[in-house]
Design an enzyme around this catalytic site. Structure first.
Site, PDB file in Angstrom:
ATOM      1  N   ARG A 137       0.858  -1.189   0.000  1.00  0.00           N
ATOM      2  CA  ARG A 137       0.000   0.000   0.000  1.00  0.00           C
ATOM      3  C   ARG A 137       0.889   1.232   0.000  1.00  0.00           C
ATOM      4  O   ARG A 137       2.112   1.140   0.130  1.00  0.00           O
ATOM      5  CB  ARG A 137      -1.008   0.009   1.167  1.00  0.00           C
ATOM      6  CG  ARG A 137      -0.685  -0.784   2.387  1.00  0.00           C
ATOM      7  CD  ARG A 137       0.393  -0.215   3.253  1.00  0.00           C
ATOM      8  NE  ARG A 137       0.222   1.191   3.514  1.00  0.00           N
ATOM      9  CZ  ARG A 137       1.206   2.033   3.702  1.00  0.00           C
ATOM     10  NH1 ARG A 137       2.460   1.606   3.637  1.00  0.00           N
ATOM     11  NH2 ARG A 137       1.000   3.301   3.939  1.00  0.00           N
ATOM     12  N   GLY A 138       0.252   2.373  -0.191  1.00  0.00           N
ATOM     13  CA  GLY A 138       0.990   3.597  -0.459  1.00  0.00           C
ATOM     14  C   GLY A 138       1.017   3.813  -1.951  1.00  0.00           C
ATOM     15  O   GLY A 138       1.378   2.915  -2.718  1.00  0.00           O
ATOM     16  N   ALA A 139       0.615   5.006  -2.387  1.00  0.00           N
ATOM     17  CA  ALA A 139       0.419   5.251  -3.815  1.00  0.00           C
ATOM     18  C   ALA A 139       1.634   4.896  -4.674  1.00  0.00           C
ATOM     19  O   ALA A 139       1.501   4.178  -5.676  1.00  0.00           O
ATOM     20  CB  ALA A 139       0.002   6.711  -4.042  1.00  0.00           C
ATOM     21  N   ARG A 172      -7.762  -0.826  -6.858  1.00  0.00           N
ATOM     22  CA  ARG A 172      -8.033   0.276  -5.927  1.00  0.00           C
ATOM     23  C   ARG A 172      -8.288   1.541  -6.745  1.00  0.00           C
ATOM     24  O   ARG A 172      -7.547   1.820  -7.688  1.00  0.00           O
ATOM     25  CB  ARG A 172      -6.886   0.493  -4.942  1.00  0.00           C
ATOM     26  CG  ARG A 172      -6.633  -0.695  -4.018  1.00  0.00           C
ATOM     27  CD  ARG A 172      -5.788  -0.319  -2.823  1.00  0.00           C
ATOM     28  NE  ARG A 172      -6.531   0.514  -1.892  1.00  0.00           N
ATOM     29  CZ  ARG A 172      -5.969   1.108  -0.832  1.00  0.00           C
ATOM     30  NH1 ARG A 172      -4.679   0.977  -0.603  1.00  0.00           N
ATOM     31  NH2 ARG A 172      -6.711   1.846  -0.009  1.00  0.00           N
ATOM     32  N   GLN A 224      -2.251   1.925  10.291  1.00  0.00           N
ATOM     33  CA  GLN A 224      -0.998   1.996   9.540  1.00  0.00           C
ATOM     34  C   GLN A 224       0.046   2.834  10.268  1.00  0.00           C
ATOM     35  O   GLN A 224       1.247   2.556  10.187  1.00  0.00           O
ATOM     36  CB  GLN A 224      -1.242   2.583   8.144  1.00  0.00           C
ATOM     37  CG  GLN A 224      -2.061   1.694   7.224  1.00  0.00           C
ATOM     38  CD  GLN A 224      -3.529   2.078   7.226  1.00  0.00           C
ATOM     39  OE1 GLN A 224      -4.053   2.554   8.234  1.00  0.00           O
ATOM     40  NE2 GLN A 224      -4.196   1.898   6.100  1.00  0.00           N
ATOM     41  N   ASP A 236      -2.344  10.383  -1.878  1.00  0.00           N
ATOM     42  CA  ASP A 236      -2.628   9.327  -2.839  1.00  0.00           C
ATOM     43  C   ASP A 236      -3.070   9.882  -4.189  1.00  0.00           C
ATOM     44  O   ASP A 236      -2.945   9.207  -5.203  1.00  0.00           O
ATOM     45  CB  ASP A 236      -3.703   8.396  -2.286  1.00  0.00           C
ATOM     46  CG  ASP A 236      -3.153   7.493  -1.197  1.00  0.00           C
ATOM     47  OD1 ASP A 236      -2.811   6.347  -1.508  1.00  0.00           O
ATOM     48  OD2 ASP A 236      -3.034   7.946  -0.047  1.00  0.00           O
ATOM     49  N   ASN A 249      -5.746  11.795   0.932  1.00  0.00           N
ATOM     50  CA  ASN A 249      -4.852  10.958   1.719  1.00  0.00           C
ATOM     51  C   ASN A 249      -5.713  10.112   2.652  1.00  0.00           C
ATOM     52  O   ASN A 249      -6.944  10.204   2.646  1.00  0.00           O
ATOM     53  CB  ASN A 249      -3.860  11.830   2.505  1.00  0.00           C
ATOM     54  CG  ASN A 249      -2.712  11.027   3.090  1.00  0.00           C
ATOM     55  OD1 ASN A 249      -2.058  10.254   2.392  1.00  0.00           O
ATOM     56  ND2 ASN A 249      -2.462  11.190   4.372  1.00  0.00           N
ATOM     57  N   LYS A 250      -5.072   9.299   3.451  1.00  0.00           N
ATOM     58  CA  LYS A 250      -5.792   8.390   4.341  1.00  0.00           C
ATOM     59  C   LYS A 250      -6.834   9.135   5.170  1.00  0.00           C
ATOM     60  O   LYS A 250      -6.618  10.259   5.607  1.00  0.00           O
ATOM     61  CB  LYS A 250      -4.801   7.675   5.251  1.00  0.00           C
ATOM     62  CG  LYS A 250      -5.417   6.624   6.158  1.00  0.00           C
ATOM     63  CD  LYS A 250      -6.168   5.555   5.373  1.00  0.00           C
ATOM     64  CE  LYS A 250      -5.300   4.850   4.352  1.00  0.00           C
ATOM     65  NZ  LYS A 250      -6.064   3.856   3.554  1.00  0.00           N
TER      66      LYS A 250
END
Length: 356
Positions: A55-57, A99, A206, A247, A257-258
């Site tokens: 995960r993470g763009a 995603r 996370q 992201d 973002n998250k």
């Protein structure tokens, strides 16, 4: 593996030639267990992205690029170029469904499709090898961009600062040192004494599981806090800057973002604390005018009601679980990119930096 290694291992690595496979850290198991998994089919890459094993763009973009190479391995050696191109379209379309929010996923897939179109004269075997070269280039470029983001961002941090971050934007989210965490690593490498406050980042933690792990690995002081403590920590003047990743960033600077980042941005504004976003140019989506156009992924209710396998809400509870939110440009002090720092955050300045 011990959780005290000086430098964490790479988030992912490619093994072999076009018939090879992708090895990555299963981030869903950290910090309790360090385990690497091998992805030998495009379905396994898709599952790893969807289930947040990677995960993470930027890391998603790298994984997807290698996933394309894996997906093309099913073609028979006798396949012609037309059949190759059809399979490429099928594989990239499939991976694009994993995603919806992280734009680096689509950026990487579009880049591989464009490469194939540019080299239409190559045979399927030659084109397959060329796409592997492109996937490796994406990974290398991301590592270099992380380093540049760190250098530009470190100048914004002073010795003795408290820095708050939300979610994980470190090496686990990229091919290099990360985006937001790259700034902190670079500042620490310059000898600046900083104290990081990491939000736990509900519902998948996370920040607690990954960010604290990474910072501990690198010897950067970190204090874990619950998400709803951020405002009080700011009021107590423990924090002098906030840095998060992103992201997807729209043309006007609105940054997805998250989930929870929007709240942190509002709190920073209320307390007069600079709020920085760190992201490579590949995270900008200049086709979107504002954050209103950014698709927000909705995830399973069980992530909230049965977090990590244990019921934390009554059965049948109605749940709303967006994975991301958007911090509007007016709340962002600056965006740190590999090309430099965008400040103030306006569409004109965004386009000048990203397109220049």
């Amino acid at each position: 593996m011990s959780a005290t290694s000086a430098v964490p291992p790479k988030t992912m690595r490619w093994n072999g030639d076009t018939s090879g496979w992708l090895t990555m850290i299963d981030q869903t198991l950290l910090p309790v267990e360090f385990k690497e998994i091998d992805c030998r089919t495009v379905e396994q890459v898709w599952e790893a992205i969807k289930k947040l094993r990677v995960r993470g763009a930027p890391a998603i973009g790298c994984a997807a690029a290698y996933g394309v190479v894996i997906g093309l391995q099913t073609l028979p050696k006798t396949a012609d170029r037309k059949t190759f191109d059809a399979r490429l379209k099928e594989v990239t379309g499939y991976l694009a469904e994993s995603r919806p929010t992280a734009v680096n996923l689509f950026w990487a897939l579009d880049r591989l499709n464009a490469t194939a179109a540019r080299f239409a004269q190559l045979s399927p075997q030659e084109m397959h090898a060329r796409l592997l070269e492109e996937a490796k280039a994406i990974e290398t470029e991301d590592r270099e961009m992380c380093a540049a983001i760190g250098r530009h961002g470190a100048a914004l941090l002073a010795d003795g600062m408290g820095v708050l971050t939300h979610c994980n934007a470190g090496g686990l989210a990229t091919a290099g040192d990360g985006t937001a965490l790259a700034v902190m690593f670079a500042a620490a490498a310059e000898g600046k004494q900083i104290q990081v406050y990491a939000d736990e980042t509900r519902p998948l933690l996370q920040g607690a599981r990954l960010t604290t792990w990474e910072l501990q690995q690198r010897g950067v002081p970190v204090t874990l806090i619950c998400d709803n403590m951020a405002g009080w920590v700011m009021k107590e003047k423990r924090v002098q800057a906030v840095i998060t990743g992103a992201d997807r960033i729209a043309a006007n600077g609105d940054s997805a973002n998250k989930i929870g980042t929007y709240s942190v941005a509002l709190l920073a504004k209320a307390h007069g604390i600079p709020f920085y976003v760190a992201a490579p140019s590949s995270t900008f989506d200049l086709t979107l005018k504002s954050g209103e156009d950014i698709p927000i992924e909705q995830r399973a209710a069980e992530e909230i009601t049965n977090g990590f396998g244990r019921a934390t809400a009554p059965e049948g509870t109605q749940v709303y679980n967006p994975a991301f939110d958007v911090a509007p440009a007016e709340l962002i002090t600056a965006i740190i990119t590999e090309k430099g720092v965008i400040r103030p955050v306006t569409e004109a300045n965004v386009r000048k930096m990203v397109e220049g």
